[in-house]
Write a protein that holds these residues in place. Sequence first.
Motif, mmCIF file in Angstrom:
data_model
loop_
_atom_site.group_PDB
_atom_site.id
_atom_site.type_symbol
_atom_site.label_atom_id
_atom_site.label_comp_id
_atom_site.label_asym_id
_atom_site.label_seq_id
_atom_site.Cartn_x
_atom_site.Cartn_y
_atom_site.Cartn_z
ATOM 1 N N TYR A 117 0.838 -1.191 0.000
ATOM 2 C CA TYR A 117 0.000 0.000 0.000
ATOM 3 C C TYR A 117 0.866 1.232 0.000
ATOM 4 O O TYR A 117 1.971 1.248 0.551
ATOM 5 C CB TYR A 117 -1.055 0.014 1.123
ATOM 6 C CG TYR A 117 -0.604 -0.522 2.460
ATOM 7 C CD1 TYR A 117 -0.509 -1.902 2.679
ATOM 8 C CD2 TYR A 117 -0.306 0.341 3.507
ATOM 9 C CE1 TYR A 117 -0.112 -2.398 3.915
ATOM 10 C CE2 TYR A 117 0.079 -0.153 4.742
ATOM 11 C CZ TYR A 117 0.197 -1.515 4.937
ATOM 12 O OH TYR A 117 0.603 -2.005 6.143
ATOM 13 N N LYS A 118 0.352 2.250 -0.697
ATOM 14 C CA LYS A 118 1.138 3.473 -0.929
ATOM 15 C C LYS A 118 0.282 4.690 -0.622
ATOM 16 O O LYS A 118 -0.947 4.620 -0.715
ATOM 17 C CB LYS A 118 1.487 3.585 -2.421
ATOM 18 C CG LYS A 118 2.413 2.565 -2.979
ATOM 19 C CD LYS A 118 2.557 2.845 -4.480
ATOM 20 C CE LYS A 118 3.505 1.906 -5.153
ATOM 21 N NZ LYS A 118 3.594 2.149 -6.588
ATOM 22 N N ASP A 119 0.948 5.804 -0.333
ATOM 23 C CA ASP A 119 0.191 7.042 -0.146
ATOM 24 C C ASP A 119 -0.009 7.735 -1.504
ATOM 25 O O ASP A 119 0.436 7.238 -2.540
ATOM 26 C CB ASP A 119 0.863 7.964 0.889
ATOM 27 C CG ASP A 119 2.238 8.439 0.433
ATOM 28 O OD1 ASP A 119 2.532 8.379 -0.788
ATOM 29 O OD2 ASP A 119 3.032 8.882 1.296
ATOM 30 N N ARG A 120 -0.652 8.897 -1.441
ATOM 31 C CA ARG A 120 -1.016 9.632 -2.662
ATOM 32 C C ARG A 120 0.206 10.078 -3.452
ATOM 33 O O ARG A 120 0.143 10.302 -4.668
ATOM 34 C CB ARG A 120 -1.873 10.854 -2.236
ATOM 35 C CG ARG A 120 -2.377 11.737 -3.346
ATOM 36 C CD ARG A 120 -3.486 11.015 -4.099
ATOM 37 N NE ARG A 120 -4.153 11.891 -5.064
ATOM 38 C CZ ARG A 120 -3.674 12.204 -6.250
ATOM 39 N NH1 ARG A 120 -2.502 11.743 -6.631
ATOM 40 N NH2 ARG A 120 -4.358 12.972 -7.065
ATOM 41 N N ALA A 142 0.685 4.360 -13.845
ATOM 42 C CA ALA A 142 -0.507 3.544 -13.526
ATOM 43 C C ALA A 142 -1.140 4.050 -12.220
ATOM 44 O O ALA A 142 -2.366 4.175 -12.124
ATOM 45 C CB ALA A 142 -0.118 2.080 -13.401
ATOM 46 N N ASP A 143 -0.299 4.373 -11.235
ATOM 47 C CA ASP A 143 -0.819 4.891 -9.957
ATOM 48 C C ASP A 143 -1.555 6.212 -10.173
ATOM 49 O O ASP A 143 -2.652 6.425 -9.654
ATOM 50 C CB ASP A 143 0.321 5.119 -8.953
ATOM 51 C CG ASP A 143 0.946 3.805 -8.484
ATOM 52 O OD1 ASP A 143 0.400 2.740 -8.828
ATOM 53 O OD2 ASP A 143 1.990 3.867 -7.789
ATOM 54 N N GLN A 144 -0.939 7.094 -10.979
ATOM 55 C CA GLN A 144 -1.567 8.393 -11.233
ATOM 56 C C GLN A 144 -2.915 8.218 -11.927
ATOM 57 O O GLN A 144 -3.886 8.899 -11.598
ATOM 58 C CB GLN A 144 -0.652 9.281 -12.112
ATOM 59 C CG GLN A 144 0.570 9.801 -11.399
ATOM 60 C CD GLN A 144 0.250 10.442 -10.047
ATOM 61 O OE1 GLN A 144 -0.592 11.323 -9.965
ATOM 62 N NE2 GLN A 144 0.890 9.976 -8.986
ATOM 63 N N ALA A 145 -2.965 7.273 -12.869
ATOM 64 C CA ALA A 145 -4.234 7.016 -13.585
ATOM 65 C C ALA A 145 -5.313 6.583 -12.598
ATOM 66 O O ALA A 145 -6.470 6.985 -12.712
ATOM 67 C CB ALA A 145 -4.015 5.956 -14.657
ATOM 68 N N LEU A 146 -4.920 5.782 -11.626
ATOM 69 C CA LEU A 146 -5.897 5.321 -10.620
ATOM 70 C C LEU A 146 -6.327 6.485 -9.722
ATOM 71 O O LEU A 146 -7.508 6.630 -9.416
ATOM 72 C CB LEU A 146 -5.289 4.184 -9.783
ATOM 73 C CG LEU A 146 -6.141 3.660 -8.630
ATOM 74 C CD1 LEU A 146 -7.473 3.081 -9.132
ATOM 75 C CD2 LEU A 146 -5.393 2.586 -7.831
ATOM 76 N N GLY A 190 -4.492 7.244 -1.248
ATOM 77 C CA GLY A 190 -3.490 6.229 -1.566
ATOM 78 C C GLY A 190 -4.119 5.035 -2.240
ATOM 79 O O GLY A 190 -5.266 5.093 -2.704
ATOM 80 N N LEU A 191 -3.344 3.977 -2.290
ATOM 81 C CA LEU A 191 -3.864 2.766 -2.941
ATOM 82 C C LEU A 191 -3.357 1.512 -2.241
ATOM 83 O O LEU A 191 -2.313 1.533 -1.570
ATOM 84 C CB LEU A 191 -3.468 2.739 -4.421
ATOM 85 C CG LEU A 191 -1.984 2.682 -4.797
ATOM 86 C CD1 LEU A 191 -1.454 1.254 -4.799
ATOM 87 C CD2 LEU A 191 -1.780 3.282 -6.173
ATOM 88 N N ILE A 192 -4.136 0.456 -2.417
ATOM 89 C CA ILE A 192 -3.717 -0.866 -1.934
ATOM 90 C C ILE A 192 -3.603 -1.753 -3.170
ATOM 91 O O ILE A 192 -4.538 -1.807 -3.982
ATOM 92 C CB ILE A 192 -4.756 -1.454 -0.958
ATOM 93 C CG1 ILE A 192 -4.904 -0.529 0.261
ATOM 94 C CG2 ILE A 192 -4.344 -2.867 -0.515
ATOM 95 C CD1 ILE A 192 -5.970 -0.941 1.239
#
Length: 305
Positions: free
Chosen positions: A35-38, A80-84, A123-125
């Motif tokens: 998991y990551k932050d923004r 990919a993270d930015q797109a999400l 963020g994301l998991i």
Amino acid sequence: MNMDSSLDSDLISYLSDNSPMLQYLIDTLPVPIFYKDRDGNYLGCNKAFEDFIKIERRKLIGRSAFELFDRELAEIYHSADQALFENPGVQNYESVVRSTQGDERYVKFHKTSFVDNNNEVAGLIGVIFDITAQKRLESKLIEQATYDDLTGLYNRREGLHRMGELYELTRRNKMHLAVLMLDVDHFKRVNDQYGHQIGDQALQFIADSLRQTSRQSDILVRYGGEEFLLFLPDVAEGDAVTFAERYRKMLAAKAMRLSKSQQLHLTVSIGISCYRRQSLTDLIHEADIALYEAKSRDRNNVCSY
Ligand SMILES: Nc1nc2c(ncn2[C@@H]2O[C@H](COP(=O)(O)OP(=O)(O)OP(=O)(O)O)[C@@H](O)[C@H]2O)c(=O)[nH]1
């Protein structure tokens, strides 16, 4: 956990705490989870993720992909993270990843964004499914379904499929197309005299020779036992005869080495047909008729329909 809606507690601080209970729970799962932050910095991961990327959790936390992976891969993860983050929810995609030690795996990413108490994306998991074995099996099956085991040329099914595409292109664009049907002469004698294994090697020898002499755009097919089909795009009748003669002469001039003192000489007969708006079936059938004629002219011969 309630994703993408306001939370009772602040999920980001909950995740950042790396609570022993949460850690224990996710460490029991066999799939890599992170998991990551923004900003794209890792907040945590489970044991399977540590094993997967071959880097310890304590070295990962607080770092971004750019500090952990090579730039090319980090750019892929970052975009990919930015797109999400720009389109929050669930994101699935397949990718090739390399561990920090360089080994490659095919993976499927399943990423879910989460929000903070202010309902802002925080963020994301991510969950990683290793599909390397499945991909390898898939490409092996595609290979087996496409190519002839012995010669490596297209097998009959794939050859006809590709021929169908080429035929359509030829018909639509009013182009030329030549079909060469090539059969090894007296091949039964090779098997009878030297055995099936040498017979197989002779077929490989012929296939290799054809491959070396053909153009990139030609489609080479092992059509049957000792029979090959060659599709020559944008080749008119006169040139088709020239090409067929080139193949015939090249094979007649070559010898396959069996031992220090023994060589095997092979010849082929070739039937040619050229596209004149007839159907694909007729085009191939005409090449077959021409081949029969070449065989009847004492073999080692080229005949046009
Ligand atoms: N070693 C080997 N032999 C094969 C293979 N496929 C077909 N053959 C052999 O190819 C031979 C073909 O024989 P025929 O059809 O009688 O033709 P031919 O002896 O080449 O004679 P012509 O075509 O009339 O010149 C047979 O002996 C088959 O067993 C293969 O994959 N490996």
